[in-house]
Design an enzyme around this catalytic site. Structure first.
Site, mmCIF file in Angstrom:
data_model
loop_
_atom_site.group_PDB
_atom_site.id
_atom_site.type_symbol
_atom_site.label_atom_id
_atom_site.label_comp_id
_atom_site.label_asym_id
_atom_site.label_seq_id
_atom_site.Cartn_x
_atom_site.Cartn_y
_atom_site.Cartn_z
ATOM 1 N N GLU A 120 -11.234 0.026 -3.838
ATOM 2 C CA GLU A 120 -10.366 0.463 -2.627
ATOM 3 C C GLU A 120 -9.372 1.037 -3.211
ATOM 4 O OE1 GLU A 120 -9.591 -2.553 0.080
ATOM 5 O OE2 GLU A 120 -7.793 -3.481 -1.312
ATOM 6 N N ASP A 158 0.748 -1.201 -0.123
ATOM 7 C CA ASP A 158 -0.059 -0.122 -0.002
ATOM 8 C C ASP A 158 0.940 1.234 0.074
ATOM 9 O OD1 ASP A 158 -2.281 -1.804 0.298
ATOM 10 O OD2 ASP A 158 -1.853 -1.720 2.671
#
Length: 468
Positions: free
Chosen positions: A209, A41
């Site tokens: 997302e 991420d």
């Protein structure tokens, strides 16, 4: 290769123990760029000191899905080659509303305003974690140290993946989401409160997302991960554009294809005149939940659309010194020479079969009738083979496979990082009862890298390429 999630604490010869500051040299291309710990991420920013900083999440081994993610670190570079790990800046134990069990420190982001760095992170406040997410804020006067939790943003839904974009006029915007919900809104000057209401981002296609917003030539770009999950491929990165930071958005397409990881999450940043796409893969570990950050150059077309990012990685060398010939037969056990994350990715450090190349990680077993197979495979594992294709054209590729897996499995074939075919592996009834499955692929003449990406639990004896 193994169906179990068993990893040692050493990967590619590098201990996972991390000192407060670790300097690493990474060549081009030697993705993943951080090898002293598992990272995912990535949130990338360039600050006033001229360095590029990456704020990733941290996967902890052995994994338990994404539950154990904790202990945020910060990395930086001034040349995109040498990276410094500045050490830990925050963990769940530092969060006043944090879970006593820790973990669940998922994808973060950072913004800078008026001399303060604001670190935004998701963390739930209860055992029912999926319904108690809070978007926390920690601050510091430094980009990579001394962050203190100030609280969380009030009035938000239980969603994840905060991303903050500060526009040219100084107005900051917060984006977050998850589970198909994408929202954005203005932040007040204190960077801790929402100014008005969060809005649903309109015009996105297949949002999952990982919102991220950047601006180029007056145009706003919202990139995100989609829900793609078929034929062994998983989440891709898509993007949309707008003339407003809150949309409505015009969908533009995919800019990063599936990696070898179940998830995808990225950021886009310009550094020293070059744009870059950061993302994560599982190439070091062979495990979906032990990920590693990668980066590749990103290019725009003249109309402002983004070209597909070419995913790069370091490759090994041919096992027999010269490339394997196509047309011809490739024995599965003759994968390239090289380490974990270079020539192969395997979920356990030892050779489970031990029948061939016993000191390497790929699991090779003996076939009773003669020869060897690669087995004990699982999703996210792969092996590479350097080949030389004699002539361009259409080839039939036939794989000799066996499995007792009830619903069978699959084998994906990539040439130079691009998928050219997928083979369905049927249940053959016994691990040593082999059958042959085939498909057709179009190949170009010359030297190439074949990457075989495995589905779950089957044995592969060989691949045969026949010119049509």
């Amino acid at each position: 290769m193994t169906k179990r999630c068993m990893l040692s604490l050493t990967i590619a010869g590098v201990s996972l123990a991390v000192s407060p500051a670790v300097a690493q040299t990474v060549g081009d291309p030697q993705n993943p760029i951080f090898r002293n710990m598992y990272t995912a991420d990535p949130s990338a920013h360039v600050w006033a000191d001229g360095r590029l900083y990456v704020y990733p999440s941290h996967d902890i081994a052995p994994p338990r899905g994404a539950d154990l993610m904790d202990e945020y670190h910060v990395y930086s570079t001034n040349d995109m080659v040498n990276w410094v790990d500045h050490g830990e800046i925050l963990r769940a134990a530092n969060v006043p509303w944090g879970r006593p069990e820790g973990g669940f420190m998922w994808a973060p982001d950072v913004a800078y305003k008026n001399g303060i760095y604001y670190f935004y992170f998701p963390h739930p406040s209860g055992t029912d974690w999926n319904n108690t997410w809070k978007i926390g804020v920690a601050t510091s006067t430094q980009p990579a140290a001394n962050f203190t939790v100030q609280g969380y943003i009030q009035g938000l839904e239980s969603l994840i993946d905060p991303a903050v974009f500060v526009d040219d006029d100084g107005q900051a915007y917060l984006y977050y989401g998850g589970g198909g919900i994408a929202k954005g809104g203005k932040l007040k000057a204190n960077m801790m409160e929402i100014d008005g209401q969060m809005q649903t981002m309109q015009g996105l296609v297949d949002f999952h997302e990982a919102s991220w917003v950047h601006k180029r030539n007056g145009l706003y770009y919202l990139s995100y991960s989609d829900n793609h999950d078929q034929n062994g491929d998983h989440n891709r990165m898509r993007y949309a554009t707008s003339t407003s930071p809150l949309g409505p958005w015009t969908y533009r397409g995919i800019y990063i294809d599936s990696t070898d990881s179940y998830t995808n999450h990225g950021s886009i940043v310009e550094y020293k005149g070059q744009w870059y796409a950061f993302y994560h893969t599982s190439m070091l570990s062979g495990n979906d939940w032990l990920r590693s950050v990668s980066v590749d150059k990103l290019y725009y077309n003249s109309d402002g659309t983004i070209q597909m990012v070419k995913q790069t990685k370091q490759h090994g060398t041919p096992h027999f010194a010269t490339p394997l010939a196509i047309p011809g037969t490739i024995q599965a056990e003759d994968y390239d020479n090289g380490a974990q994350g270079v020539a192969y990715s395997d979920g356990s450090p030892q050779n489970e079969g031990g029948a061939y190349r016993p000191n390497e990680g790929v699991d090779v077993g003996a076939i009773p009738s003669g020869g060897f197979h690669v087995g004990w495979v699982s999703t996210s594992e792969w092996a590479e083979y350097t080949v030389n294709v004699a002539t361009s054209g259409t080839y039939t590729v036939s794989a000799r496979v066996a499995t007792q897996t009830a619903n069978g499995s699959s084998l994906r074939i990539l040439f130079d990082g691009k998928k050219v075919g997928t083979l369905a592996v049927p249940n053959t009834g016994e691990w040593q009862t082999y059958t042959t499955v085939s498909t057709q692929v179009n190949l170009e003449a010359g030297k190439h890298i074949i990457q075989l990406r495995f589905g779950d639990a089957f044995n592969l004896d060989s691949l045969t390429f026949t010119k049509q």
